[in-house]
Design an enzyme around this catalytic site. Structure first.
Site, short mmCIF file in Angstrom:
data_model
loop_
_atom_site.label_atom_id
_atom_site.label_comp_id
_atom_site.label_asym_id
_atom_site.label_seq_id
_atom_site.Cartn_x
_atom_site.Cartn_y
_atom_site.Cartn_z
N THR A 28 0.72 -1.22 0.13
CA THR A 28 -0.08 -0.08 0.04
C THR A 28 0.68 1.22 -0.09
OG1 THR A 28 -0.32 0.11 2.24
CG2 THR A 28 -1.72 -1.12 1.30
N ASP A 29 0.51 2.28 -0.35
CA ASP A 29 0.92 3.77 -0.34
C ASP A 29 0.51 4.20 1.26
OD1 ASP A 29 -1.79 4.73 -0.17
OD2 ASP A 29 -1.59 5.35 -2.13
N PHE A 30 0.83 5.32 1.30
CA PHE A 30 0.67 6.09 2.71
C PHE A 30 -0.78 6.10 3.14
CE2 PHE A 30 0.56 9.52 -0.19
CZ PHE A 30 -0.25 10.35 0.33
N THR A 31 -1.78 5.88 2.28
CA THR A 31 -3.10 6.09 2.56
C THR A 31 -3.72 4.75 2.95
OG1 THR A 31 -4.13 5.86 0.17
CG2 THR A 31 -3.31 7.85 1.05
#
Length: 152
Positions: A28-31
């Site tokens: 995942t990304d930071f979100t």
């Protein structure tokens, strides 16, 4: 292949292959949403485990059991991003053969979560020798795929 190995590789279906994978933090990304490039990893795992379960092993082609060393190359990939996956989702990766012609194979792949479509992909791959020249699929490979009318 051991029973555990078969279990980890998903299962063959009437039309192709189904593999389940969980989304981890690293995907995942930071979100907390799956980073777009990570879908390539999930799609690759689906294709690789499909080939493994139909008896086409990477080691077999690398060892030259078909008269010469062969390799897979991805020639084209079209992906439609429909909806995002999120951390802890369980993904269902479906893979089926759309067409086999000479040295090329086109696979249709879809990724779902809870029955909702996330990704639609078409992947064209080819078999090449160690010099990078296309080679026809070994005849015994073609017969290993579920019969979907894709063979030419």
């Amino acid at each position: 292949m051991s029973e555990l190995g078969k279990e980890l590789s998903g299962k063959l279906t009437a039309s192709g292959h189904l593999l389940h994978q969980r989304v981890y933090f690293e995907d995942t990304d930071f979100t907390g949403i799956v980073y777009h490039a990570r879908y390539l990893h999930f799609l690759e795992r689906g294709r690789t485990d499909f080939l493994r379960l139909v008896g086409i092993h990477h080691g077999e082609i690398d060892e030259g059991l078909h008269g010469e060393r062969l390799a897979w190359v991805v020639k084209r990939m079209n992906i439609e991003f429909v909806a995002p996956a999120r951390i802890d989702d369980v993904l269902a990766i479906e893979t089926r053969v759309k067409e086999i012609s000479g040295a090329r194979i086109t696979m249709a792949q879809r990724i779902f979560s809870d029955g909702k479509a996330l990704i639609e992909a078409q992947v064209e791959a080819a078999v090449v020798n160690s010099g990078g020249r296309p080679r026809r699929f070994p005849k015994d490979w073609i017969s290993r795929f579920p019969q979907t009318g894709a063979h030419k």
